[in-house]
Enzyme design. Structure first.
Site, short mmCIF file in Angstrom:
data_model
loop_
_atom_site.label_atom_id
_atom_site.label_comp_id
_atom_site.label_asym_id
_atom_site.label_seq_id
_atom_site.Cartn_x
_atom_site.Cartn_y
_atom_site.Cartn_z
N TRP A 75 13.66 -87.82 16.88
CA TRP A 75 12.29 -88.31 16.71
C TRP A 75 11.74 -87.47 15.57
O TRP A 75 11.55 -86.26 15.71
CB TRP A 75 11.49 -88.11 17.98
CG TRP A 75 10.11 -88.69 17.94
CD1 TRP A 75 9.75 -89.98 18.19
CD2 TRP A 75 8.90 -87.98 17.65
NE1 TRP A 75 8.39 -90.11 18.06
CE2 TRP A 75 7.84 -88.92 17.73
CE3 TRP A 75 8.59 -86.67 17.32
CZ2 TRP A 75 6.52 -88.58 17.51
CZ3 TRP A 75 7.27 -86.34 17.09
CH2 TRP A 75 6.25 -87.29 17.19
N GLU A 488 -6.04 -96.66 31.61
CA GLU A 488 -4.59 -96.66 31.75
C GLU A 488 -4.02 -98.06 31.43
O GLU A 488 -2.99 -98.18 30.75
CB GLU A 488 -4.22 -96.21 33.17
CG GLU A 488 -2.76 -96.26 33.53
CD GLU A 488 -1.84 -95.41 32.65
OE1 GLU A 488 -2.32 -94.64 31.81
OE2 GLU A 488 -0.62 -95.54 32.81
N GLU A 495 0.69 -99.40 24.00
CA GLU A 495 1.90 -98.68 23.61
C GLU A 495 3.15 -99.54 23.63
O GLU A 495 4.08 -99.29 22.87
CB GLU A 495 2.09 -97.39 24.42
CG GLU A 495 2.36 -97.57 25.87
CD GLU A 495 2.53 -96.23 26.59
OE1 GLU A 495 2.98 -95.26 25.98
OE2 GLU A 495 2.21 -96.18 27.79
N HIS A 511 -23.54 -101.38 25.99
CA HIS A 511 -23.94 -100.43 24.95
C HIS A 511 -23.09 -100.58 23.68
O HIS A 511 -23.07 -99.67 22.86
CB HIS A 511 -23.86 -99.00 25.48
CG HIS A 511 -24.79 -98.77 26.63
ND1 HIS A 511 -26.16 -98.66 26.48
CD2 HIS A 511 -24.56 -98.67 27.97
CE1 HIS A 511 -26.72 -98.49 27.66
NE2 HIS A 511 -25.77 -98.50 28.58
O1 M6R Z 1 5.15 -85.94 30.23
P1 M6R Z 1 3.65 -85.97 30.20
O2 M6R Z 1 3.08 -86.57 31.42
O3 M6R Z 1 3.04 -84.64 29.90
O4 M6R Z 1 3.31 -86.93 29.00
C1 M6R Z 1 2.00 -87.14 28.57
C2 M6R Z 1 1.90 -88.33 27.65
O5 M6R Z 1 2.67 -88.12 26.50
C3 M6R Z 1 2.38 -89.62 28.33
O6 M6R Z 1 1.67 -89.88 29.50
C4 M6R Z 1 2.21 -90.81 27.36
O7 M6R Z 1 0.86 -91.08 27.15
C5 M6R Z 1 2.93 -92.05 27.94
N1 M6R Z 1 3.67 -92.70 26.91
C6 M6R Z 1 2.00 -93.03 28.52
O8 M6R Z 1 2.66 -94.13 29.05
#
Ligand code: M6R
Length: 615
Positions: A75, A488, A495, A511
């Site tokens: 990545w 959420e 995403e 608003h």
């Molecule tokens: O592993 P983590 O829970 O710390 O990750 C946090 C975020 O990177 C993670 O929740 C991200 O937003 C996801 N892709 C959401 O689906």
């Protein structure tokens, strides 16, 4: 935020590394590469694209023999994803190869220094600088690879998990970690190296997790030597036996990991409360909470730090803790918290939430809170992860491996753990009556069955997805406990389908966002019976009079919203505080189906990675 795999032993290294990389693709998937030593020659093959592209290229480029090798799925941080920037990277002599997960922050100055001494660089990466630094040390100090790695790493600022191979000492791999995970699978006369245990689970369950600032020299047919990078002291490695199995990380008949993980939620929630919730005796038992009860009860406030979906779970927890346990809560994006000189005292309890346990911003926020004397409690899924180790105490969610980049079961199990903690504290503080407490336990125990009921609406939700898959904007509205669910739902859609979506508290619509509403705008409104129902119905009326398309998430048997909405998705009735565990499920399925219908890569959406180990 890359995946690392390595093998040394009697087997053919290639299939182990390729299969391992496929399992680690959730960590990054913009390019992949492999280095194999066949007993005489060191061969490197790498390419922009996925592991499958690497496989295709390998078939034409090199023969895949040899029983020692390292592989990488990337990545990108430094340098665009292309063949040259892919790992492994050679040193200038061609003797050393390296794979790296992390960022070398002082790479520019190191690079300049190396250039001034005659080194050249083909790529734009910090990693190529590191491998040449190691080579430079090795030649200047006339030391073996292990020592060269150690001396070089002491000059480096940043985060890394690395694996280095030297073809002049072809029976060893040197690995090291600081801030990025690295595990060693210990088999009979063989060793596996990986960013998590999934690449070696079918070969061995015995694993060593390197700690930060540790390195290991792994030699064929020899014991592993683990030592501290800073002071060279040796460390006795702790070999733990893992309990997970491969089935848990494979798709099990589902088309995508995300769908599998959505369907796993009833079981995951049971696994989360198993052994903790005892309804018969009306108790909640969580060792780490009991052991630190005084700290929780004496806390001036709880500060929750997290990112992304975990941050949304934190927002739900804010409502639960304040409502049930009457403890003030602040919820912070870890990335903001760490950089804004926050006021933290020894009387604060900080709860860090993270599925992966590796999120760099959350980890940094934890370190900051600890340095100010706060007690830090972790809620993580990945056992043995950096956050699990860095926190003073914690509770695992026990959701099982989450492979899909979009978090699903992580969210619901985080809320489950946080509900258990809030209920336990409420009982200890006396802010909940014994009958209410019992009622909560009963309702929580019934949630898995109710989630199953919501999952039965899958085909109906798919039909709604077909109607709206081509729109460009979505709005998600909710109030109270279901405001974070609206956020959420919008995040899930963004995403994986790349459709713009925004979550809002329903009452905030007037608003500003109301200006967006016309006959082309679908609005998902969470309008369950408990929790400001009449107010939300009024909001729906406002949408209706502007011709917006309404998808209502309603309680079973609802009449009022059904009359107004274009579509409704029913969820069983439950307590308001537990409703996010149900209302979030249709939103997960809606975004899943839209993304699939649009032909998107659901499990590996563009530009994302499962664990974000860079800031
Ligand atoms: O592993 P983590 O829970 O710390 O990750 C946090 C975020 O990177 C993670 O929740 C991200 O937003 C996801 N892709 C959401 O689906």
């Amino acid at each position: 935020m890359c995946g690392i795999v390595g093998y040394i032993g009697p087997r053919e290294a290639y299939p182990i590394i390729i299969e391992g990389l496929k399992r680690l693709e959730y960590r990054g998937y913009d390019s992949a590469g492999i280095a194999l030593f066949d007993g005489t020659d060191l061969k490197v093959c790498k390419t922009k694209g996925k592991v499958v592209d690497l496989e295709n290229k390998l078939h034409t480029d090199i023969t895949s023999t040899g029983n020692i090798g390292i592989g990488h799925t990337r990545w990108a941080t430094h340098g665009v994803p292309n063949d040259v920037n892919s790992h492994p990277h050679y040193s200038n002599s061609g003797d050393l190869v390296i794979i790296h997960n992390g960022i070398i922050e002082n790479y520019e100055s190191l690079r300049k220094e190396l250039i001034s001494r005659g080194y050249h660089f083909d790529s734009d990466t910090d990693t190529e600088v590191l491998v040449n630094l190691i080579e430079d040390v090795k030649n200047k100090e006339n030391v073996k690879l292990g020592q060269a790695v150690q001396i070089a790493l002491n000059q480096v600022v940043g985060a890394y998990a690395i694996a280095v191979f030297d073809k002049t000492r072809p029976k060893e791999i040197v690995i090291a970690r600081l801030g990025s995970p690295l595990a060693i699978g210990v088999g009979k006369d063989e060793f596996f190296i990986a960013s998590d245990a999934s690449p070696f689970l079918e070969y061995t369950k015995d694993a060593i997790y390197l700690e930060d600032e540790e390195m290991a020299i792994i030699r064929l047919n020899k014991d592993i030597k683990v030592r501290k990078i800073k002071d060279d002291s040796s460390v006795v490695p702790y070999v733990q036996t893992l309990k997970m199995n491969l089935d848990q990380i494979e798709k099990g008949g589902f088309e995508h990991f995300m769908l599998k993980e959505i369907y796993e939620q009833p079981k995951a929630i049971i696994d989360t409360y198993r052994g903790r919730l005892n309804r018969q005796e009306a108790i909640i038992k969580m060792g780490s909470v009991e052991d630190n009860m005084k700290k929780f009860l004496n806390a001036d406030r709880i500060i929750i730090v997290a990112c992304g979906t975990s941050w949304h779970a934190g927002l739900v927890a804010e409502y639960i803790f304040e409502d049930l346990a009457r403890i003030p809560v602040e919820v912070e994006y870890a990335s903001e918290f760490r950089y804004r000189n926050p006021i933290i005292t020894e009387k604060d309890v900080v709860i860090a939430i993270s599925q992966s346990g590796e999120t760099a911003d959350t980890l940094a926020a934890i370190k900051l809170a600890k340095s100010k004397g706060a007690f830090v409690f972790g809620v993580c899924n990945v056992v043995g992860s950096s956050i699990a180790r860095e926190t003073d105490a914690g509770a695992y969610t026990h959701a099982g491996p989450e492979i899909g980049v979009a978090s699903t079961k992580a969210f619901t199990t985080q809320i489950t753990v946080l509900s258990l903690i809030a209920l336990r504290l409420a009982r200890a503080k006396g802010t909940i009556s014994s009958s209410d407490f019992r009622h909560h336990l009963l309702e929580l125990e019934m949630i898995p069955k109710k989630v199953e009921k919501v999952l039965e609406a899958n085909e109906h939700i798919k039909h709604i997805a077909e109607i709206y898959k081509d729109v460009h904007n979505f709005l998600y509205l909710g109030r109270g406990y279901n405001f974070p669910v609206a956020l959420e739902g919008a995040l899930k859609l963004k995403e994986i389908s790349y459709i713009h979506a925004e979550g809002y508290p329903a009452a905030e619509m007037k608003h500003g966002p109301i200006a967006l509403i016309d006959e082309n705008m679908p609005i998902v409104v969470i309008a369950t019976k408990k929790g400001h129902y009449e107010k939300v119905v009024s909001n729906i009326q406002e949408i209706k009079s502007r011709k917006g398309k309404i998808i209502g998430i309603v309680t079973e048997g609802d009449v009022d919203v059904r009359e107004l909405a274009d579509h409704v998705i029913e969820v069983p009735e439950t307590l308001e505080s537990l409703s996010p565990l149900l209302t979030t499920i249709p939103l997960q399925l809606l975004s899943y189906h839209i993304a699939v219908l649009l032909g998107k890569n659901v499990d590996q959406p563009r530009n994302l990675a499962k664990s974000v180990t860079v800031e």
